[in-house]
Design an enzyme around this catalytic site. Sequence first.
Site, PDB file in Angstrom:
ATOM      1  N   ARG A  90      -9.526  -5.544  11.933  1.00  0.00           N
ATOM      2  CA  ARG A  90     -10.633  -6.351  12.480  1.00  0.00           C
ATOM      3  C   ARG A  90     -10.094  -7.682  12.945  1.00  0.00           C
ATOM      4  NH1 ARG A  90     -15.324  -5.365   8.010  1.00  0.00           N
ATOM      5  NH2 ARG A  90     -15.337  -3.108   8.241  1.00  0.00           N
ATOM      6  N   SER A 106     -18.044  -3.385  11.614  1.00  0.00           N
ATOM      7  CA  SER A 106     -19.163  -3.266  10.682  1.00  0.00           C
ATOM      8  C   SER A 106     -20.251  -4.301  10.965  1.00  0.00           C
ATOM      9  CB  SER A 106     -18.638  -3.351   9.253  1.00  0.00           C
ATOM     10  OG  SER A 106     -19.638  -2.976   8.357  1.00  0.00           O
ATOM     11  N   HIS A 107     -20.539  -5.149   9.994  1.00  0.00           N
ATOM     12  CA  HIS A 107     -21.640  -6.103  10.111  1.00  0.00           C
ATOM     13  C   HIS A 107     -21.213  -7.410  10.766  1.00  0.00           C
ATOM     14  CE1 HIS A 107     -19.312  -6.337   6.502  1.00  0.00           C
ATOM     15  NE2 HIS A 107     -19.455  -7.647   6.591  1.00  0.00           N
ATOM     16  N   ASP A 117     -26.602  -1.647   8.808  1.00  0.00           N
ATOM     17  CA  ASP A 117     -25.696  -2.646   9.383  1.00  0.00           C
ATOM     18  C   ASP A 117     -25.167  -2.239  10.758  1.00  0.00           C
ATOM     19  OD1 ASP A 117     -23.927  -0.644   8.625  1.00  0.00           O
ATOM     20  OD2 ASP A 117     -22.340  -2.078   8.146  1.00  0.00           O
ATOM     21  N   ASP A 136     -22.531  -0.741  12.024  1.00  0.00           N
ATOM     22  CA  ASP A 136     -22.069   0.614  12.300  1.00  0.00           C
ATOM     23  C   ASP A 136     -22.819   1.676  11.507  1.00  0.00           C
ATOM     24  OD1 ASP A 136     -20.913  -0.373   9.965  1.00  0.00           O
ATOM     25  OD2 ASP A 136     -19.224   0.997  10.092  1.00  0.00           O
ATOM     26  N   ASP A 186     -23.373   2.213   8.221  1.00  0.00           N
ATOM     27  CA  ASP A 186     -23.012   2.770   6.910  1.00  0.00           C
ATOM     28  C   ASP A 186     -23.659   2.045   5.737  1.00  0.00           C
ATOM     29  OD1 ASP A 186     -21.400   0.551   7.217  1.00  0.00           O
ATOM     30  OD2 ASP A 186     -19.501   1.583   6.799  1.00  0.00           O
ATOM     31  N   ARG A 187     -24.123   0.810   5.953  1.00  0.00           N
ATOM     32  CA  ARG A 187     -24.760   0.094   4.838  1.00  0.00           C
ATOM     33  C   ARG A 187     -26.280   0.214   4.899  1.00  0.00           C
ATOM     34  NH1 ARG A 187     -21.525  -5.606   3.854  1.00  0.00           N
ATOM     35  NH2 ARG A 187     -19.471  -4.656   3.675  1.00  0.00           N
ATOM     36  N   THR A 230     -12.889  -1.413  -5.274  1.00  0.00           N
ATOM     37  CA  THR A 230     -13.756  -1.649  -4.120  1.00  0.00           C
ATOM     38  C   THR A 230     -13.201  -0.953  -2.884  1.00  0.00           C
ATOM     39  OG1 THR A 230     -14.483  -3.733  -5.015  1.00  0.00           O
ATOM     40  CG2 THR A 230     -14.626  -3.492  -2.634  1.00  0.00           C
ATOM     41  N   GLU A 273     -21.569   1.448  -3.798  1.00  0.00           N
ATOM     42  CA  GLU A 273     -21.024   0.120  -4.059  1.00  0.00           C
ATOM     43  C   GLU A 273     -22.167  -0.875  -4.071  1.00  0.00           C
ATOM     44  OE1 GLU A 273     -16.884  -0.749  -2.532  1.00  0.00           O
ATOM     45  OE2 GLU A 273     -17.854   0.039  -0.755  1.00  0.00           O
ATOM     46  N   GLU A 274     -21.945  -1.973  -4.788  1.00  0.00           N
ATOM     47  CA  GLU A 274     -22.961  -3.024  -4.853  1.00  0.00           C
ATOM     48  C   GLU A 274     -23.187  -3.684  -3.499  1.00  0.00           C
ATOM     49  OE1 GLU A 274     -21.628  -6.167  -4.130  1.00  0.00           O
ATOM     50  OE2 GLU A 274     -19.689  -5.148  -4.045  1.00  0.00           O
ATOM     51  N   SER A 275     -22.220  -3.495  -2.588  1.00  0.00           N
ATOM     52  CA  SER A 275     -22.268  -4.159  -1.291  1.00  0.00           C
ATOM     53  C   SER A 275     -23.122  -3.367  -0.290  1.00  0.00           C
ATOM     54  CB  SER A 275     -20.853  -4.332  -0.765  1.00  0.00           C
ATOM     55  OG  SER A 275     -20.179  -3.093  -0.787  1.00  0.00           O
ATOM     56  N   LYS A 323     -19.904   5.832   3.625  1.00  0.00           N
ATOM     57  CA  LYS A 323     -21.236   5.515   3.149  1.00  0.00           C
ATOM     58  C   LYS A 323     -22.211   5.727   4.295  1.00  0.00           C
ATOM     59  CE  LYS A 323     -19.827   0.720   3.494  1.00  0.00           C
ATOM     60  NZ  LYS A 323     -18.746   0.071   2.801  1.00  0.00           N
ATOM     61  N   ARG A 371     -15.735 -13.683  -4.365  1.00  0.00           N
ATOM     62  CA  ARG A 371     -16.994 -13.079  -4.800  1.00  0.00           C
ATOM     63  C   ARG A 371     -17.082 -13.140  -6.321  1.00  0.00           C
ATOM     64  NH1 ARG A 371     -18.311 -11.045   0.015  1.00  0.00           N
ATOM     65  NH2 ARG A 371     -16.929  -9.636   1.159  1.00  0.00           N
TER      66      ARG A 371
HETATM   67  C1  G1P Z   1     -16.671  -5.495   1.425  1.00  0.00           C
HETATM   68  C2  G1P Z   1     -17.461  -4.949   0.263  1.00  0.00           C
HETATM   69  C3  G1P Z   1     -16.909  -3.607  -0.143  1.00  0.00           C
HETATM   70  C4  G1P Z   1     -16.910  -2.662   1.058  1.00  0.00           C
HETATM   71  C5  G1P Z   1     -16.171  -3.305   2.217  1.00  0.00           C
HETATM   72  C6  G1P Z   1     -16.254  -2.468   3.479  1.00  0.00           C
HETATM   73  O1  G1P Z   1     -15.334  -5.646   1.049  1.00  0.00           O
HETATM   74  O2  G1P Z   1     -17.473  -5.831  -0.838  1.00  0.00           O
HETATM   75  O3  G1P Z   1     -17.682  -3.084  -1.188  1.00  0.00           O
HETATM   76  O4  G1P Z   1     -16.305  -1.457   0.735  1.00  0.00           O
HETATM   77  O5  G1P Z   1     -16.732  -4.586   2.501  1.00  0.00           O
HETATM   78  O6  G1P Z   1     -17.580  -2.323   3.920  1.00  0.00           O
HETATM   79  P1  G1P Z   1     -14.711  -7.017   0.527  1.00  0.00           P
HETATM   80  O7  G1P Z   1     -14.986  -8.046   1.610  1.00  0.00           O
HETATM   81  O8  G1P Z   1     -15.440  -7.386  -0.721  1.00  0.00           O
HETATM   82  O9  G1P Z   1     -13.272  -6.720   0.306  1.00  0.00           O
HETATM   83 ZN    ZN Z   2     -20.565  -1.094   8.029  1.00  0.00          ZN
END
Ligand code: G1P
Ligand code: ZN
Length: 542
Positions: free
Chosen positions: A21, A112-113, A276, A278, A280-281, A343, A362-364, A375, A495
């Site tokens: 990215r 992603s987001h 989000d 793409d 997946d969230r 993670t 995941e919590e995210s 996801k 985090r």
């Molecule tokens: C973040 C999320 C993690 C997820 C990742 C990709 O990663 O915390 O759970 O798998 O984005 O979507 P991090 O920025 O914490 O490494």
């Molecule tokens: Zn995403």
Amino acid sequence: MTKIIATTPFLDQKPGTSGLRKKVRVFQQPHYLENFVQSIFDSITIPSGATLTLGGDGRFYNRVAIQTIIKMAAANGFSCVLVGQGGILSTPAASHLIRKYQTLGGIILSASHNPAGPSDDFGIKYNTANGGPAPEKITEAIFAKSKVISEYKTANFVDIDIGTLGETKRDGLTVKVIDPVVDYADLMTSMFDFDAIKSLLKSGFSMKFDAMHAVTGPYAKELFLSRLGAAENCLMNCEVSETFGGGHPDPNLTYAHELVEILYGKNAPDFGAASDGDGDRNMILGKNFFVTPSDSLAIIAANAKLISAYSNGLAGVARSMPTSGAVDRVAKKLHIPCFETPTGWKFFGNLMDADKVTLCGEESFGTGSNHVREKDGLWAVLCWLNIIAAKNMSVEAIVKTHWAEYGRNIYSRHDYEAISAVLANGVIAHIKVQFATLPNKIFGKYTIKTCDDFSYTDPIDGSVSTAQGIRILFDDGSRIVFRLSGTGTEGATLRIYLEAFEPDVSKHHLDAQVALREMIQVALEISQLKQRTGREKPTVIT
Ligand code: G1P
Ligand code: ZN
């Protein structure tokens, strides 16, 4: 005809778990994208007859990159490229296509987001034949190749019309422009009780789905409007825009505030959800009610038998380490294994390929199952609608009944974004030097039991991942986790994950930030975060 173009190495950084990215202007440098794509192709074996799945989240530069990749696929010996019409494929839909059509792998264009546009982010990642993100050994090979690359191969035919469905043949390559939605929508239709959800939506139950101007718009229209008969006003921001409407399509309480205001406003609908960039969230909301992703995973697991795809039960569940232990309690009751992984989604893939796990999360704001190897945001939304239809209960009632049965893992994540890497590393180092003295230390009502830096041995391939986040475990089952993000593009993101287990039903109504107040103080005291970074409060609280 294949052209070989001389080039020089370029990559300064190993691609992370979600690929590479960077800012769009970085990708726009001459040969930059090409070098990365060639490094991917040089890291895999491309047998004759191989097909590549290709698509992205529709952000700025997506169409340009797709033309480049098609030409390079031709020159590198692919026989066929399956590309989503308009260059569109959500991440879970791409994962599904790779699996369904047994393609060699796929290239997904997404950050992603992260915001999209000429001065924002772009991303590219490779998924393997199982539909999941490339494992470490491939991303390491890509990085190694990128450091020594001296040429790339490309074909010099004119751009393919990716806006029109159909097949084009060029230089021995067949490009199939396919409907990006239909295969995915068919998969969803086969997994859930669409008739029950249809009746729910007809019965006066109201919902709002927010695609946040990103890739799930067309998927949501097909699923909710065409297949489930929902009214048009159930959807918002469902036109894909190259800049994601200037927003930050991350479905959480901060960035999905437009939806949050509706769900917490007057005449709020019964159900709200967002996904989000793409796709997946996901975020799940009830009327005036937020479901934490950790609870969402636990609740989907506890009610999985109500969903036809899982009517025979679950093989097991998995969660990332910082995700709350709510799902562990469900697994215990169901007598199924529960895995705790680092993670990132790639760790779930091995477990799913070995049939050890059916659901994971995941919590995210990421939840998923073995139907794909990513996801899946819309899948999670459909899980909730299916469960609501089957139980005929509100979101809030479902969650509170769950807490009453299992206890509540009160949970929150505090993110400190864009702090200098030196300061962030200093915070982590400061906590680690206390490892020997922290156990048995008392902070108000909390006593520390153990602390460590999480390390994981993959039960399938034996690979070991170390330094995956600091865990401070308290004797009542509460936890604080400190972790540096691996996906940020600016400085470091620290985090802090806070979790307090509350068995007492009379305290289940408490707001998480209120219930966790003491725990937050303990985290700040141990980390000396304010003193070391000068930050008074988190950038994002979820
Ligand atoms: C973040 C999320 C993690 C997820 C990742 C990709 O990663 O915390 O759970 O798998 O984005 O979507 P991090 O920025 O914490 O490494
Ligand atoms: Zn995403």
